[in-house]
Design a protein around this motif. Sequence first.
Motif, mmCIF file in Angstrom:
data_model
loop_
_atom_site.group_PDB
_atom_site.id
_atom_site.type_symbol
_atom_site.label_atom_id
_atom_site.label_comp_id
_atom_site.label_asym_id
_atom_site.label_seq_id
_atom_site.Cartn_x
_atom_site.Cartn_y
_atom_site.Cartn_z
ATOM 1 N N PHE A 298 -1.183 -1.794 1.381
ATOM 2 C CA PHE A 298 -0.961 -1.234 2.107
ATOM 3 C C PHE A 298 0.744 -1.285 2.449
ATOM 4 C CE2 PHE A 298 -5.271 0.268 2.710
ATOM 5 C CZ PHE A 298 -5.391 1.545 2.549
ATOM 6 N N GLN A 299 1.366 -2.067 2.623
ATOM 7 C CA GLN A 299 2.628 -2.217 2.964
ATOM 8 C C GLN A 299 3.517 -1.947 1.960
ATOM 9 O OE1 GLN A 299 4.716 -5.924 2.847
ATOM 10 N NE2 GLN A 299 5.788 -5.857 4.049
ATOM 11 N N THR A 302 2.477 2.633 0.763
ATOM 12 C CA THR A 302 3.015 3.905 1.154
ATOM 13 C C THR A 302 4.248 3.967 0.759
ATOM 14 O OG1 THR A 302 3.591 2.228 3.411
ATOM 15 C CG2 THR A 302 1.527 3.400 2.622
ATOM 16 N N THR A 361 1.969 2.808 10.830
ATOM 17 C CA THR A 361 1.518 3.852 10.619
ATOM 18 C C THR A 361 1.312 5.673 10.723
ATOM 19 O OG1 THR A 361 -0.304 3.035 11.178
ATOM 20 C CG2 THR A 361 0.168 1.775 9.020
ATOM 21 N N THR A 365 3.610 8.224 8.499
ATOM 22 C CA THR A 365 3.489 9.401 7.896
ATOM 23 C C THR A 365 4.071 10.998 8.055
ATOM 24 O OG1 THR A 365 0.811 8.012 7.891
ATOM 25 C CG2 THR A 365 0.671 10.692 7.424
ATOM 26 N N ASN A 395 11.691 6.940 8.071
ATOM 27 C CA ASN A 395 10.384 6.247 8.018
ATOM 28 C C ASN A 395 10.570 4.395 7.840
ATOM 29 O OD1 ASN A 395 7.912 6.283 5.957
ATOM 30 N ND2 ASN A 395 9.525 5.474 4.223
ATOM 31 N N PHE A 458 2.692 8.875 -0.986
ATOM 32 C CA PHE A 458 2.755 8.364 -0.181
ATOM 33 C C PHE A 458 2.173 8.484 1.515
ATOM 34 C CE2 PHE A 458 6.489 7.261 -2.824
ATOM 35 C CZ PHE A 458 5.590 6.920 -3.886
ATOM 36 N N SER A 459 2.669 10.158 1.495
ATOM 37 C CA SER A 459 2.149 10.436 3.061
ATOM 38 C C SER A 459 0.378 10.593 3.536
ATOM 39 C CB SER A 459 2.122 11.818 3.756
ATOM 40 O OG SER A 459 1.616 12.837 2.862
ATOM 41 N N ILE A 461 -1.440 7.747 1.347
ATOM 42 C CA ILE A 461 -1.550 7.339 1.522
ATOM 43 C C ILE A 461 -1.682 6.586 2.955
ATOM 44 C CG2 ILE A 461 -1.087 4.555 0.507
ATOM 45 C CD1 ILE A 461 -0.599 6.149 -1.792
ATOM 46 N N SER A 462 -0.764 6.653 3.885
ATOM 47 C CA SER A 462 -0.175 6.522 5.014
ATOM 48 C C SER A 462 -1.158 6.422 5.481
ATOM 49 C CB SER A 462 1.472 6.495 5.226
ATOM 50 O OG SER A 462 1.561 6.463 6.318
ATOM 51 N N SER A 465 -3.859 4.194 5.732
ATOM 52 C CA SER A 465 -3.570 3.131 5.911
ATOM 53 C C SER A 465 -4.177 2.704 7.630
ATOM 54 C CB SER A 465 -2.249 2.801 6.344
ATOM 55 O OG SER A 465 -1.520 3.436 7.192
#
Length: 507
Positions: A298-299, A302, A361, A365, A395, A458-459, A461-462, A465
Amino acid sequence: MGLVGGEENGNADSVSEIRLVSNDNKYERVDDKSHDSKKFVFVCAIFASLNSVLLGYDVGVMSGAIIFIQEDLKISEVQEEVLVGILSIVSLLGSLAGGKTSDAIGRKWTIAFAAIVFQAGAAIMSIAPSFGILIIGRLFAGVGIGFGVMIAPVYISEISPAVARGSLTSFPEIFVNLGILLGYISNYAFSGLSPHISWRLMLGVGILPSVFMGFALFVIPESPRWLVMQNRIEEARSVLSKTNGSEKEVEERLKDIQLAAGMAVAENYEGKAVWREILKPSPPVRRMLIAGCGIQCFQQITGIDATVYYSPTIFKEAGIEGNTQLLAATVAVGFTKTLFILVAIFLIDKVGRKPLLYVSTIGMTACLFGLCLTLALLGDGQLGIALAILAVCGNVAFFSVGIGPVCWVVSSEIFPLRLRAQASALGAVGSRVSSGVVAMSFLSVSRAITVAGTFFIFSVISAVSVAFVHKCVPETKGKSLEQIEMMFQNEWQGEVEMEDAERLVQR
């Protein structure tokens, strides 16, 4: 006598009182030893983290160097993606080999080996006459970085006292951020030279941090846990006496380590047996793997490496023109990323791992979604440029205050001694593969669905997380490595007991 008894029972207030009111040299020596041990561990953590500068520098410098490499070597967009992303993919080889290597030759000499391999790669890259030779240099550099990012957190977690382990194990992430900032500054400093010279100097300067590793080897000791695994008990005791404040604490820590190492030896954990347990894990080990490897992935997925590697592309999309202006904007990103990692260091052992992960996280996001809206709706105006820079800086700030450093802390401290090196290597592999996939696909995905669309993904996925942190990552603040192992064991046993109770009630 009462005060002495208080000291024996670990009463910190009593010990402080003794040291203030007593002129007995014994108590002064205890206080001095505690202070000296803290300084010694601090210095060891710094030296062990130097390899992380290499990873950060490569990430930062390549974001600008690629502009001049394109101009000098006339590479295509696909070649650009390969050049940027291949280092992360290849580094998994170093991370995979790092676990076995560190168990065989020790943590300290694995750190040294990582620096040597990276030096070779950086030298080849700086004199590369063609794209093919440049890739060869990237392969060497990637393997060296793979060794370095895997072993530094493991080493630091094994020499650090529990009370400061979170902060100290975050040092590699600090140095990654420092390396990124240095890479950005190098880009800006050499951007005025001819394309043929500028990118070579940018990449060649990356050799310098690894040179200092030679000096570090004369300072840092071997990990006491590795020494115990090799049955070198007196050497382990000597190292622990340098890293702990009292002889009582030394003996307690040595006893815990011997117990953990004895379990591994008693169960005959050879290399194949270790991997067999990892590939067919018991429920507690499965929980550890999900937490450790999951947070590593996840690091990266994202999109932090896309943000850092391709920040000039993002800012160009927002409306900034000219290479110098683009590279100047990326320097602001580097300063922000480095500044907020320092915030994490002060907080990680005070507020804990999970609160920082939540803040990180959730904040990421919001910033990723904000960047998506800015690029999609505001076009090339000054407001759009300002908001894009703010979203990118936000971010990286939220990344640095939480998931960036905490990821390495958690993944290096949750595994039992018998599995720690190999399981940490597996987590580092997940991180490097995720990083490589993101870096090698960003331009192609952005061309297909726009840069704004990519950051929307990406948002999302974040946001996922955040749920992962809540469900799968435990709080490990203040616990010894052996206590953390028992926490996973006990938590699973508690769940089994609850399930058994529910069945009895139903019957």
